[in-house]
Write an enzyme that holds these catalytic residues in place. Structure first.
Site, PDB file in Angstrom:
ATOM      1  N   HIS A  69       0.827  -1.212   0.000  1.00  0.00           N
ATOM      2  CA  HIS A  69       0.000   0.000   0.000  1.00  0.00           C
ATOM      3  C   HIS A  69       0.860   1.260   0.000  1.00  0.00           C
ATOM      4  O   HIS A  69       0.467   2.314   0.494  1.00  0.00           O
ATOM      5  CB  HIS A  69      -0.973  -0.010   1.184  1.00  0.00           C
ATOM      6  CG  HIS A  69      -0.318  -0.305   2.499  1.00  0.00           C
ATOM      7  ND1 HIS A  69       0.043  -1.589   2.879  1.00  0.00           N
ATOM      8  CD2 HIS A  69       0.070   0.506   3.503  1.00  0.00           C
ATOM      9  CE1 HIS A  69       0.611  -1.552   4.076  1.00  0.00           C
ATOM     10  NE2 HIS A  69       0.638  -0.299   4.475  1.00  0.00           N
ATOM     11  N   ASP A  76       0.487  -8.877   4.343  1.00  0.00           N
ATOM     12  CA  ASP A  76       0.789 -10.240   3.863  1.00  0.00           C
ATOM     13  C   ASP A  76      -0.440 -11.137   3.810  1.00  0.00           C
ATOM     14  O   ASP A  76      -0.355 -12.343   4.024  1.00  0.00           O
ATOM     15  CB  ASP A  76       1.831 -10.882   4.803  1.00  0.00           C
ATOM     16  CG  ASP A  76       1.350 -10.825   6.272  1.00  0.00           C
ATOM     17  OD1 ASP A  76       2.092 -11.308   7.150  1.00  0.00           O
ATOM     18  OD2 ASP A  76       0.240 -10.299   6.509  1.00  0.00           O
ATOM     19  N   GLY A  91       3.610  14.120   8.176  1.00  0.00           N
ATOM     20  CA  GLY A  91       3.261  13.228   7.056  1.00  0.00           C
ATOM     21  C   GLY A  91       2.811  11.866   7.553  1.00  0.00           C
ATOM     22  O   GLY A  91       1.870  11.763   8.344  1.00  0.00           O
ATOM     23  N   GLY A  93       4.099  10.147   9.645  1.00  0.00           N
ATOM     24  CA  GLY A  93       4.390   9.975  11.086  1.00  0.00           C
ATOM     25  C   GLY A  93       3.100   9.837  11.887  1.00  0.00           C
ATOM     26  O   GLY A  93       2.144  10.589  11.680  1.00  0.00           O
ATOM     27  N   HIS A 119      -2.731  -1.120  20.569  1.00  0.00           N
ATOM     28  CA  HIS A 119      -1.298  -1.431  20.427  1.00  0.00           C
ATOM     29  C   HIS A 119      -0.660  -0.498  19.401  1.00  0.00           C
ATOM     30  O   HIS A 119       0.368   0.131  19.672  1.00  0.00           O
ATOM     31  CB  HIS A 119      -1.130  -2.892  19.993  1.00  0.00           C
ATOM     32  CG  HIS A 119       0.285  -3.262  19.640  1.00  0.00           C
ATOM     33  ND1 HIS A 119       1.107  -3.953  20.485  1.00  0.00           N
ATOM     34  CD2 HIS A 119       1.028  -3.022  18.519  1.00  0.00           C
ATOM     35  CE1 HIS A 119       2.304  -4.123  19.914  1.00  0.00           C
ATOM     36  NE2 HIS A 119       2.268  -3.568  18.710  1.00  0.00           N
ATOM     37  N   GLU A 120      -1.273  -0.372  18.231  1.00  0.00           N
ATOM     38  CA  GLU A 120      -0.658   0.442  17.166  1.00  0.00           C
ATOM     39  C   GLU A 120      -0.539   1.905  17.579  1.00  0.00           C
ATOM     40  O   GLU A 120       0.447   2.575  17.266  1.00  0.00           O
ATOM     41  CB  GLU A 120      -1.480   0.318  15.869  1.00  0.00           C
ATOM     42  CG  GLU A 120      -1.493  -1.079  15.277  1.00  0.00           C
ATOM     43  CD  GLU A 120      -0.098  -1.688  15.113  1.00  0.00           C
ATOM     44  OE1 GLU A 120       0.026  -2.913  15.236  1.00  0.00           O
ATOM     45  OE2 GLU A 120       0.884  -0.928  14.907  1.00  0.00           O
ATOM     46  N   HIS A 123       2.612   2.790  19.203  1.00  0.00           N
ATOM     47  CA  HIS A 123       3.699   3.138  18.281  1.00  0.00           C
ATOM     48  C   HIS A 123       3.534   4.574  17.788  1.00  0.00           C
ATOM     49  O   HIS A 123       4.513   5.327  17.703  1.00  0.00           O
ATOM     50  CB  HIS A 123       3.696   2.203  17.060  1.00  0.00           C
ATOM     51  CG  HIS A 123       4.078   0.785  17.375  1.00  0.00           C
ATOM     52  ND1 HIS A 123       5.193   0.455  18.085  1.00  0.00           N
ATOM     53  CD2 HIS A 123       3.457  -0.390  17.073  1.00  0.00           C
ATOM     54  CE1 HIS A 123       5.265  -0.870  18.216  1.00  0.00           C
ATOM     55  NE2 HIS A 123       4.208  -1.392  17.619  1.00  0.00           N
ATOM     56  N   HIS A 129       8.216  -2.026  20.865  1.00  0.00           N
ATOM     57  CA  HIS A 129       7.639  -3.239  21.452  1.00  0.00           C
ATOM     58  C   HIS A 129       8.244  -3.512  22.820  1.00  0.00           C
ATOM     59  O   HIS A 129       9.409  -3.228  23.067  1.00  0.00           O
ATOM     60  CB  HIS A 129       7.866  -4.430  20.518  1.00  0.00           C
ATOM     61  CG  HIS A 129       6.919  -4.423  19.377  1.00  0.00           C
ATOM     62  ND1 HIS A 129       7.251  -4.874  18.119  1.00  0.00           N
ATOM     63  CD2 HIS A 129       5.641  -3.965  19.279  1.00  0.00           C
ATOM     64  CE1 HIS A 129       6.233  -4.732  17.302  1.00  0.00           C
ATOM     65  NE2 HIS A 129       5.227  -4.183  17.975  1.00  0.00           N
TER      66      HIS A 129
END
Lengths: 366, 86
Positions: A69, A76, A91, A93, A119-120, A123, A129
């Site tokens: 993408h 995957d 951007g 980020g 969780h994401e 980040h 992690h």
């Protein structure tokens, strides 16, 4: 916890987010609810606030996309990689991408959008992690009940290391993952299961492999989403290939990793009086089930399907040398392993005496 | 390398496992992608080191070998962000 290399962070604490592309698998309302709740996990534990925008630029842009993408990190297909997000910055980020080839849900079947999104967004805020298997920022997916979810202490420490404490007058605290080699470790319940041994603690259980002696920590909810945390007693009826788990006045029956229909049931099924409202430990041996409650023992005859007369008795009168309250017990090779506090007592049923006393955590290879 | 005398199925399974390990270490532990690796980077010791780094992260025995427990962790659904490095 770990911070992203270079310690990127947002300079402003009031952040905006925008859902650029929705998944076709959930209603937009469900997606927005899951995303909002996922941001609340972090705003509750830090000075950060998150405001949804529906147009124009936003700090954190969210999209459900497939395969390659355009960000040099292709997805995957089903399973494998579920999602990814970028560290704070302009951007791309802060942006979070979810693999549209996954099955996104609002419940315990894989994969729960709220958990993955929370969780994401860790980040997106600058966290990397964590090696703590109970942390939200642990890389592997593990279902936990969203309705009772509280951010683990490891993640609270992480986000506050970047942005400081929460504005709430009372600082939030969260659950800490039990460590196998903590000398003060005690167990809630222990049972065998088709050769394995399961050691229950809070919302987790260690699973010990019989031959390989490997011990792995898992969430109870990963295997049995509908079971509560804090299992208090457990035993395996090897003649019926069933494991019974107890909490308070309720009990469940497991056939392997499936919960039998019609559970939970009430422990009065065994013939306990209403004064008994919880069980400390239980073990099955030669068609009898032994229940340990405070300093007393009850014995249930599985053939007659009734509690044996003359019980309860004092534990020490049946098992000399077992003088303290029993946290957990299981049976192996005609030996009852009694766990009390950080110790265990091996009681040989043939010799009818304690033959070994050692530290409980040795069973976790410590 | 295929085990001498191993059955074709075993060789295939081993090839599959090697693929799983390679992909995982490239995605999450900065193992340079095939074709982009220098001679040194392609040496088995680099892969062993990366495998030990992954085993350390997940609290596994640091065997440097793709044992069953390590492969089981590699097959679990997870986040796409690497566990080490940028």
């Amino acid at each position: 916890f770990m911070l992203t290399p270079g310690n990127p962070k947002w300079e402003q604490t009031n952040l905006t987010y925008r859902i650029i592309k929705y998944t076709t698998q959930l209603s937009e309302a469900d997606v927005e609810e899951a995303i909002k709740k996922a941001f609340q996990v972090w705003s509750n534990a830090s000075p950060l606030t998150f405001t949804k925008t529906s147009q124009g630029e936003a700090d954190i842009k969210i999209a459900f996309v497939q395969g390659d993408h355009g960000d040099n990190s292709p997805f995957d297909g089903p399973n494998g990689i579920l999602a990814h997000a970028f560290q704070p910055g302009q951007g791309v980020g802060g942006d979070a991408h979810f693999d549209e080839d996954e099955i996104w849900t609002m419940n315990s079947s894989s994969y729960n959008l709220f958990l993955v999104a929370a969780h994401e967004f860790g980040h997106s805020l600058g966290l990397a992690h964590s090696t703590d298997p109970g942390a939200l920022m642990y890389p592997n997916y593990a279902f936990r009940d969203p309705s009772t979810y509280t951010l683990p202490q490891d993640d609270i420490n992480g986000i506050q290391a970047i942005y400081g404490p929460s504005n709430n007058p009372i600082q939030p605290t969260g659950p800490s993952t039990p460590t196998a080699c903590d000398p003060r470790l005690t167990f809630d319940a222990i049972t065998t299961l088709r050769g394995e041994i399961l050691f229950f603690k809070d919302k987790y259980f260690w699973r010990r492999h019989p031959q390989l002696r490997i011990v792995e920590l898992n969430f109870i909810s990963l295997f049995w989403p509908s079971l509560p945390d804090g299992i208090q007693a457990a035993y395996e009826n090897v003649d019926e290939d069933l494991v019974f788990l107890f909490k308070g006045g309720q009990y469940w029956a497991l056939n392997g990793y499936d919960i039998e229909q019609g559970y939970p049931r009430d422990i009065s099924d065994y013939g306990f009086p209403s004064s008994v409202r919880a069980i400390d430990a239980a073990v099955y041996y030669r068609r009898k089930t032994y229940f340990f409650i405070n300093d007393q023992i009850w014995r249930y005859d599985n053939q007659r399907q009734s509690m044996e007369p003359g019980y309860p008795k004092a534990i020490a009168s049946i098992f000399p040398g077992i003088e303290t309250r029993v946290d957990a017990v299981f049976q192996q090779d005609h030996v009852f392993l009694f766990f009390s506090g950080p110790r265990y007592y091996a009681f040989n049923l043939d010799a009818h005496r304690v033959i070994r006393v050692d530290r409980s955590q040795r069973w976790l290879n410590c | 390398f295929p085990v001498p005398g191993g059955s074709p199925e075993e060789a295939d399974a081993q090839e599959m496992d090697t693929q799983v390990v390679q992909d995982y270490l490239e995605k999450f532990y900065q193992l340079p992608r095939r074709g982009l690796r220098s001679q040194r980077q392609n040496s088995p010791s680099v892969i062993v080191e990366k495998l030990k780094e992954m085993q350390r992260f997940f609290g596994l025995s640091e065997t440097g070998k793709p044992d069953q427990q390590t492969l089981a962790v590699m097959r679990k659904p997870r986040c796409g962000v690497p566990d080490s490095g940028d």
